[in-house]
Design a protein around this motif. Structure first.
Motif: not given
Length: 582
Positions: A212-224, A250-263
């Motif tokens: 099991t891994y901790r996957v940290r995801v950041h949306n660093v984009g412009v506006s999407t 979750y099988t998928s998750l919406d991650i908005h601009v500037g947000q971060s999550y750990s799975f």
């Protein structure tokens, strides 16, 4: 030989200073950042991107709660630079926030050193250049704060940490995107989505089956806004921007601009093939925006073949605008888990605190002000002053800003102003973010984690408070606001400073959709805010106070300033010496 002796002497002094600093109190960690342009081909065509230490994305800052973080930044761009540590609360040190309302920019070819403590924080955050759309060209990287060993995490220790940055991407660099906005044009549809700085099918990381891994995801984009998913794998949500969540799959998750999550992701699938990692555009016409999809490859160490079949589909909710919002509402605070401290997170009991000030902040589609296209917040398009707000306060420079940001949106014509919210120290503020545009927005408040207590479609009213979650609403730093909808947040104003409240969508931010919240302790004391740093830069009305920077001589600096200034000089010289002799 003489150079070797100088290097040896400098190194010995550096070790002495380092030991003297680290022997008292919390540990110090040091980073040296060189921010420059490089040529890369993230979408298959060569283009100019912003790199940190030659890397795109930049290196991961990996520290532990209460560490003192020292980051020396060398600006090798051809324009001014500030680095912002998004989500790092800068307790007592808004001087280090890296935004134009608090700091003068670092001129080209200059060094500037950030020093701050990650006090009582854990979680997944990221840094980025905060001026003039620069983030759209790169310069970003992950910022991880780990728990101290004495504080348990609310899950078994993962086999490893995986950091993933996702974001929409343009083949035009930030200067071209700026010119488009200045000319009154929209940015248009992005050219693609990057995963860890790479275009589709270029990202490849190897995982051990069964672990099991901790996957940290950041949306660093412009506006999407992007929907993130891993083919055939469940993602157990564990943390969002410093707050442990109620653990849900979750099988998928919406991650908005500037947000971060750990799975937490367990590699529990058949190793007959690799698997797709996908980040695709949300809240848009899927057919038109098909190219705005990032694809990576998850590879097991014993995988026997390539990923195959269609990409895992995004949620089929084109005609159901409540799906994503209900998903967001399902993300709740784990009030029984320890955070950075041993006491449970939920002991704050935010729902029982009396609100002392209310602000309704409304955004609308861009408007023309004085012949220029501008974005507004409550009818005001923010103009950054030549003298940063915090610096103006320190030196009592008059006329830099106005403490007159309205509690409710203006009813008259929109206007250009440097208008700031006058926050009450130790007050409890309710902010309603009303999005009257047809596209997603997300908003960030520096200096704090905010409690997300409600969101819904339509216009917010006093009656909307009856729907608030007053017990386990997630505490985070960046919140989404759906088109034609509102989001309500609560924030305890216990951190003195000047704090940026902005749209995370870079085009909206660049065009003026922001303000600052000024929080002042009426009793001046170093217990609530540190003094101005001795390496502070000066600009605007205080520009004459700025001395030229000379980093060419160690001898002239050895006995000037504090141990901290000496240490940074020596760090720079040691780094340079290592480069010479390597």
């Amino acid at each position: 030989m003489a150079m070797c002796r100088v290097f040896a002497a400098v190194f010995l002094v550096y070790i002495w200073v380092l030991a003297s600093l680290c022997s008292a109190g919390d540990p110090y960690v040091f980073y040296n950042f060189e921010v420059s342009y490089i040529t890369a081909s993230p979408l298959g065509e060569p283009q100019q991107v912003i790199a940190v230490n030659g890397k795109f994305p930049g290196p991961i800052v990996n520290v532990t709660t209460n560490d003192n973080v020292v980051i020396n930044v060398r600006n090798k761009l051809d324009e001014h630079l500030l680095l912002h540590w998004s989500g790092i609360q800068q307790r007592r040190s808004s001087w280090q926030d890296g935004l134009p309302g608090t700091n003068c920019p670092i001129p080209p070819k200059w060094n500037w050193t950030y020093q701050f403590q990650v006090k009582d924080q854990v979680g997944s955050f990221f840094y980025f250049p905060s001026l003039n759309m620069q983030r759209s060209s790169g310069g970003f990287g992950s910022f991880i704060i780990n728990n101290r060993a004495v504080i348990p995490i609310p899950f078994d220790t993962p086999h490893g940490d995986i950091v993933i940055t996702i974001g929409d991407w343009y083949k035009r660099n930030h200067t071209a995107l700026r010119r488009a906005l200045d000319a009154g044009r929209d940015l248009g549809m992005p050219d693609g989505v990057l995963i860890n700085g790479k275009g589709p099918y270029q990202y490849n990381t190897t995982y051990v089956p069964g672990k099991t891994y901790r996957v940290r995801v950041h949306n660093v984009g412009v506006s999407t806004s992007l929907n993130f998913r891993i083919q055939n794998h469940n993602m157990l949500l564990a943390e969002s921007e410093g707050s442990y969540t109620v653990q849900q799959n979750y099988t998928s998750l919406d991650i908005h601009v500037g947000q971060s999550y750990s799975f937490l992701v367990t590699m529990d699938q058949n190793a007959s093939s690799d698997y797709y990692i996908v980040a695709s555009a949300r809240m848009v016409n899927d057919t038109t925006w098909r190219r705005v999809t990032g694809v990576g490859i998850l590879h097991y160490t014993n995988s026997k073949g390539k990923a195959s079949g269609p990409l895992p589909a995004a949620p089929q909710d084109e005609f159901d605008k409540t799906f994503s919002m209900n998903q967001a509402r399902s993300i709740r605070w784990n009030v029984s888990a320890s955070g950075a401290r041993p006491n449970p997170q939920g002991s704050f009991r935010y729902g029982s605190i009396n609100v002392t000030e209310v602000y309704v902040l409304k955004n609308k589609p861009p408007v023309q002000i004085n012949g220029k296209k501008r974005a507004t917040l409550s009818g005001i398009s923010f103009i950054n002053p030549a003298t940063p707000i915090r610096l103006a306060d320190q030196f009592k420079v008059k006329g830099v800003y106005k403490l007159d940001f309205p509690n409710n949106p203006l009813t008259g014509p929109p206007k250009l102003e440097t208008s700031v919210i006058n926050g009450t120290y130790r007050g409890f503020m309710e902010v309603i973010l009303q999005n009257n545009e047809t596209r997603m927005q997300s908003y960030h408040l520096s200096g704090y984690a905010v409690f997300v207590v409600g969101m819904d479609y339509g216009e917010w009213s006093d009656n909307s408070r009856g729907t608030y979650n007053k017990w386990d609403g997630i505490a985070r730093t960046t919140v989404q606001v759906y088109p034609g909808a509102w989001t309500a947040i609560l924030v305890s104003l216990d951190n003195v400073g000047v704090w940026n409240l902005r749209s995370e969508n870079l085009d909206s931010w660049y065009l003026g959709q922001e303000t600052y919240v000024r929080v002042v302790n009426p009793e001046e004391t170093n217990k609530t805010e540190f003094p101005i740093p001795d390496n502070a830069l000066f600009c605007g009305a205080l520009g004459k106070m700025q001395k030229p920077q000379d980093i060419s001589s160690a001898a002239g600096l050895l006995f000037k300033g504090s141990n901290f200034s000496l240490l940074i000089t020596l760090l720079y010289l040691v780094s340079a010496a290592i480069s010479i002799f390597s």
